[in-house]
Design a protein around this motif. Structure first.
Motif, PDB file in Angstrom:
ATOM      1  N   PRO A  38       0.110   0.484   2.278  1.00  0.00           N
ATOM      2  CA  PRO A  38      -0.909   1.050   3.178  1.00  0.00           C
ATOM      3  C   PRO A  38      -2.307   0.474   2.935  1.00  0.00           C
ATOM      4  O   PRO A  38      -3.066   0.256   3.882  1.00  0.00           O
ATOM      5  N   SER A  39      -2.642   0.195   1.693  1.00  0.00           N
ATOM      6  CA  SER A  39      -3.982  -0.309   1.385  1.00  0.00           C
ATOM      7  C   SER A  39      -4.152  -1.796   1.682  1.00  0.00           C
ATOM      8  O   SER A  39      -5.265  -2.318   1.617  1.00  0.00           O
ATOM      9  N   ASP A  40      -3.052  -2.478   2.005  1.00  0.00           N
ATOM     10  CA  ASP A  40      -3.107  -3.936   2.183  1.00  0.00           C
ATOM     11  C   ASP A  40      -2.964  -4.354   3.646  1.00  0.00           C
ATOM     12  O   ASP A  40      -2.776  -5.529   3.936  1.00  0.00           O
ATOM     13  N   GLN A  41      -3.095  -3.402   4.559  1.00  0.00           N
ATOM     14  CA  GLN A  41      -2.818  -3.722   5.959  1.00  0.00           C
ATOM     15  C   GLN A  41      -3.789  -4.751   6.540  1.00  0.00           C
ATOM     16  O   GLN A  41      -3.368  -5.662   7.257  1.00  0.00           O
ATOM     17  N   ARG A  99       4.206  -4.241   8.848  1.00  0.00           N
ATOM     18  CA  ARG A  99       4.855  -2.942   8.705  1.00  0.00           C
ATOM     19  C   ARG A  99       4.546  -2.408   7.317  1.00  0.00           C
ATOM     20  O   ARG A  99       4.596  -3.146   6.329  1.00  0.00           O
ATOM     21  N   VAL A 100       4.200  -1.147   7.248  1.00  0.00           N
ATOM     22  CA  VAL A 100       3.922  -0.522   5.963  1.00  0.00           C
ATOM     23  C   VAL A 100       5.246  -0.121   5.316  1.00  0.00           C
ATOM     24  O   VAL A 100       6.175   0.330   5.995  1.00  0.00           O
ATOM     25  N   HIS A 101       5.328  -0.318   3.997  1.00  0.00           N
ATOM     26  CA  HIS A 101       6.535   0.048   3.260  1.00  0.00           C
ATOM     27  C   HIS A 101       6.942   1.498   3.548  1.00  0.00           C
ATOM     28  O   HIS A 101       6.107   2.400   3.562  1.00  0.00           O
ATOM     29  N   THR A 102       8.231   1.685   3.773  1.00  0.00           N
ATOM     30  CA  THR A 102       8.788   3.033   3.934  1.00  0.00           C
ATOM     31  C   THR A 102      10.015   3.136   3.045  1.00  0.00           C
ATOM     32  O   THR A 102      10.282   2.251   2.227  1.00  0.00           O
TER      33      THR A 102
END
Length: 273
Positions: free
Chosen positions: A187-190, A216-219
């Motif tokens: 999320p912090s690296d978008q 895509r953010v890791h899930t």
């Protein structure tokens, strides 16, 4: 950019023709040479206290040579007219070592994808081959006999391996009607990830590639699973990524995402290490 020589590994006991058929299609597309490679190791004599306890009999060597000769004929039958100019290379040698050596003659090495297992030195080790060859590897899953490459997904990670993979895949990328670059980030690296995939897209567009990009953010979904799902949604039959792995106690081991793709993807994978 083009492909001038395609090398395909053929196991001496192989019956399915999938990766050879894919090699045939690629060779026709690029008017490339096809090189078939196969090997069976002859174990050195086992000696104890100066006495030979066990050694490969001459009849066994004749049988191995006959098997490799028959496999050459099979290989050229599968290639059809492309087999008229194909080259067959074989040896009584460890298959992995022989393929790594012969890969110097190829732009692309094609391997049949099988469930990954630890293997002894006298069996073919595809992980070790990919991580040692210094050539892009095209992995063909079971039941796949052709590769259109019209739609391609690039799994981006800002690493040496991914950069090599994009460069090595350029002959396919420039022919595709749609290329999608995807990076999975925290999320912090978008913001940084968006900049990275924009750079890759710009690089490819300057080479005439029709591409789009997304992050895509890791899930909870594994990264490899996401790329497989994305390829399915887009109708892509090729995924391009870096190939990650290392050696531990003499055994070559794939990285997590690489192994996940090799285990799950129903489409071809082009990987560089």
């Amino acid at each position: 950019m083009s492909v001038a020589s395609v090398m395909v590994y053929v196991d001496s006991e192989q019956q399915e023709a999938g990766q050879v058929a894919v090699a045939r299609g690629i060779a026709r597309t690029f008017e490339a040479a096809v090189l078939g490679v196969s090997a069976v190791a002859v174990e050195p004599p086992f000696v104890a206290e100066g006495v030979i306890i066990e050694q490969t009999a001459e009849e066994d060597i004749k049988r191995i040579k006959a098997t490799l000769s028959a496999k050459e004929a099979w290989f050229k039958r599968v290639l059809g007219t492309a087999g008229e100019t194909a080259e067959w290379r074989w040896a009584l040698d460890y298959p992995t070592d022989f393929l790594v050596e012969q890969a110097r003659a190829a732009d692309l090495v094609i391997l049949k994808r099988r469930p990954h297992t630890s293997s002894h030195s006298h069996f073919f080790d595809p992980a070790g081959a990919m991580l040692r060859m210094g050539r892009p590897t095209l992995w063909v899953p079971e039941s796949v006999t052709e590769l259109s490459g019209d739609r391609i997904v690039v799994g981006w990670k800002d690493t040496r391996e991914a950069r090599l993979a994009v460069r090595d895949a350029m002959p396919f990328l420039t022919r595709a009607s749609q290329v999608t670059i995807a990076e999975i980030c925290t999320p912090s690296d978008q913001d940084a990830a968006r900049k990275r995939v924009r750079d890759v897209a710009g690089y490819l567009q300057r080479h005439g590639v029709q591409c789009q990009h997304e992050i895509r953010v890791h899930t909870a979904e594994p990264d490899g699973g996401y790329l497989v799902r994305l390829a399915s949604e887009l109708g892509a039959d090729l995924i391009v990524t870096g190939g990650y792995g290392h050696s531990r106690l003499g055994e070559w081991i794939f990285g997590g995402m690489t192994l996940s793709l090799l285990q799950q993807a129903p489409v071809c994978l082009l990987m560089s290490h």
